[in-house]
Design an enzyme around this catalytic site. Structure first.
Site, mmCIF file in Angstrom:
data_model
loop_
_atom_site.group_PDB
_atom_site.id
_atom_site.type_symbol
_atom_site.label_atom_id
_atom_site.label_comp_id
_atom_site.label_asym_id
_atom_site.label_seq_id
_atom_site.Cartn_x
_atom_site.Cartn_y
_atom_site.Cartn_z
ATOM 1 C CE LYS A 213 59.728 43.100 43.634
ATOM 2 N NZ LYS A 213 59.338 44.526 43.811
ATOM 3 C CD GLU A 294 44.320 38.962 39.256
ATOM 4 O OE1 GLU A 294 44.203 39.378 38.083
ATOM 5 O OE2 GLU A 294 44.186 39.675 40.248
ATOM 6 C CB CYS A 328 42.536 42.961 38.771
ATOM 7 S SG CYS A 328 42.265 41.982 40.243
ATOM 8 C CD GLU A 423 44.197 46.194 34.164
ATOM 9 O OE1 GLU A 423 43.510 45.721 35.085
ATOM 10 O OE2 GLU A 423 45.303 45.745 33.849
#
Length: 522
Positions: A213, A294, A328, A423
């Site tokens: 996906k 992650e 990231c 973040e």
């Protein structure tokens, strides 16, 4: 050479030097070729079936919002269930294919991707907003993942030779790594080829079948990869391509009793949701689902007074603003000791103001952020930052018919400020002042994340302490905190950065396999 015998040492795919005119022209030609293919309709891949649906995901160029990259068919729960049944059936035969044959498909795929490297990169430039170098590195990493995991499967298939069990009289014992089953692979948009390819090929070469996906903002590059795997002859049903809504298709498959594992890369919030949903045992489920996650970071760079200050400033800017800070591993924080604070900040601001914002296909150093949602979120964080620190560069929208934001630097930011703790995933850098290097490390560690970090110093004793005390999965000394290489820097983080899965490392395939010991009396 027969691919089955390919056991030469792993070597990372080289990056393209676009300062050479022939390489620049080659990329321009690839962009022209890809542009001629824009606006196409793409089907789901469910086994050997290509399914077109009325509902479509429309992928647009974030650097030019009027340009449609493609219209991708959108799966619903009924189609997701059909894909699950196909994957379950395919698993029964695929798991019996010898490891060397599974690896062979990957070696062929790596070679084909290598031949079309610029075409894959060109699609990423247009669909995700990467410049030439960022897209080229993404494609190189994808090739590296394919090659590395193929070799890793060969190694695991010879585990009794390389790591022999203790022998006892009267028995023959063997350890084998067998596949898990059907897995759901949910890759991110920020490395739309490399991470998509790495997550998928790791699962497949281990003998699993996959429901892929892709991210809804970058589904076309994922389709390009799936089509390549079909081209090299991968059996139908091993990879099933089912773009769709996370709330509808993602949750459905995560909670499905036949899902054996979920491999996810993305935000902390979605990763925690997947982990929670996967932990619930569905009726008919006979295993504990495995989650490989992650989930991002709030990474930073620490600079002491003994460091090469120019190198440190360059690393800070590269880490903060490479691919618009949408990694990231991006260094969105910097902590500098007070004796050199002003000097480093001045260098960082000078380098940041020199960055040009523009259309990725013109190879501008800074391009757009991915979509309207990210654009609005980042601009909101910039407004928050104006109340939390001193704005020294950027601070708003940039020109262009896309999601362009100025590279933004805030100084004198408290370690507890929101722009230091949350973040942002955009071109925003927060800089804090520390009284000494130990306080700077403490400020770096004050976060719920733990993915990447960097420490700049020329003092070996301090470096040794930083290596021990900076709490992150990937720590770099006197270099930027982005740019992990497959096989060189196994990648994954601590705390809310995920399961520390170490993609591109020698432990990774173990997450997609289970060890079976067989003992036979002689």
């Amino acid at each position: 050479m027969n691919m089955l015998t390919k056991v030469s040492p792993f070597v990372n795919e080289p990056f393209t030097d676009f300062s050479k005119e022939e390489n620049k022209k080659a990329m321009e030609a690839a962009l022209a070729k890809v542009k001629a293919e824009l606006g196409r309709d793409y089907p789901l891949h469910i086994g050997s079936k290509k399914v077109m649906t009325e509902a479509r995901i429309v992928s647009i160029n974030p650097g030019d919002k009027d340009e449609v990259i493609g219209r991708v068919s959108k799966a619903d729960q009924a189609l997701a269930e059909e894909a699950m049944q196909v994957a379950l059936q395919a698993f029964e035969s695929w798991k019996r294919v010898p490891a060397a044959e599974r690896a062979d498909y990957l070696f062929k795929a790596a070679e084909l991707m290598r031949q079309r490297k610029h075409e894959f990169s060109a699609m990423m430039i247009l669909e995700s907003g990467k410049n030439y170098a960022e897209a080229d590195a993404d494609t190189a990493e994808a090739i590296d993942f394919i090659e590395f995991y193929a070799r890793e499967m060969l190694r695991l298939s010879r585990i009794n030779e390389t790591q022999p069990l203790t022998k006892i009289a009267g028995e023959t014992n063997n350890l084998t790594y067998i596949p898990l089953g059907v897995g759901v692979v949910i890759p991110p948009w920020n490395f739309p080829l490399a991470i998509c390819v790495g997550m998928t090929t790791a699962a497949v070469v281990s003998g699993n079948t996959v429901l892929l996906k892709p991210a809804s903002t970058t589904p076309v590059i994922a389709h390009k990869f799936v089509a390549l795997m079909e081209e090299v002859g991968l059996p139908a049903g091993v990879i099933n391509y089912i773009p769709g809504s996370g709330a509808e298709v993602g949750d459905y498959l995560t909670t499905h009793p036949k899902t054996r594992f979920v491999s996810f890369t993305g935000s902390k919030e979605i990763g925690l949701r997947i982990n929670r949903l996967a932990a619930e045992t569905a009726p008919g489920q006979i295993w504990i689902k495995r989650v490989v996650a992650e989930m991002g970071g709030k990474d930073g760079i620490v600079v002491d007074e003994t460091a090469d200050l120019q190198a440190a400033a360059q690393a800070i800017v590269a880490s903060a603003f490479g691919f618009q800070g949408q990694k990231c591993s991006a260094g969105s924080r910097a902590f500098i000791v007070e004796s050199v604070y002003d000097e480093v900040v001045e260098k960082v601001v000078e380098l940041t103001k020199a960055l040009q914002v523009g259309l990725p296909e013109t190879n501008a150093p800074v391009g757009p952020v991915i979509d309207q949602g990210s654009y609005d979120k980042i601009l909101n964080y910039i407004e928050i930052g104006k109340t939390e620190g001193k704005l020294l560069a950027g601070g708003g929208k940039a020109e262009g018919n896309g999601y362009y934001i100025e590279p933004t630097v805030f100084a004198d930011v408290d370690g507890k400020a929101r722009i230091m703790q949350e973040e942002i995933f955009g071109p925003v850098l927060a800089i804090g002042k520390a009284k000494d290097w130990k306080e700077a490390i403490a400020m770096y560690n004050d976060t719920e994340f733990g993915l990447t970090g960097a420490f700049f110093s020329s003092d070996e004793d301090r470096i040794e302490e930083a290596l021990e005390t900076m709490h992150c999965g990937n720590l770099y000394i006197n270099r930027k905190c982005t740019g992990a290489l497959v096989g060189v820097h196994p990648f994954g983080g601590f705390n809310m950065s995920g399961t520390d899965s170490k993609a591109g490392g020698y432990d990774y395939l173990l997450l997609f396999t289970q060890a079976k010991l067989t003992s036979r009396k002689n």
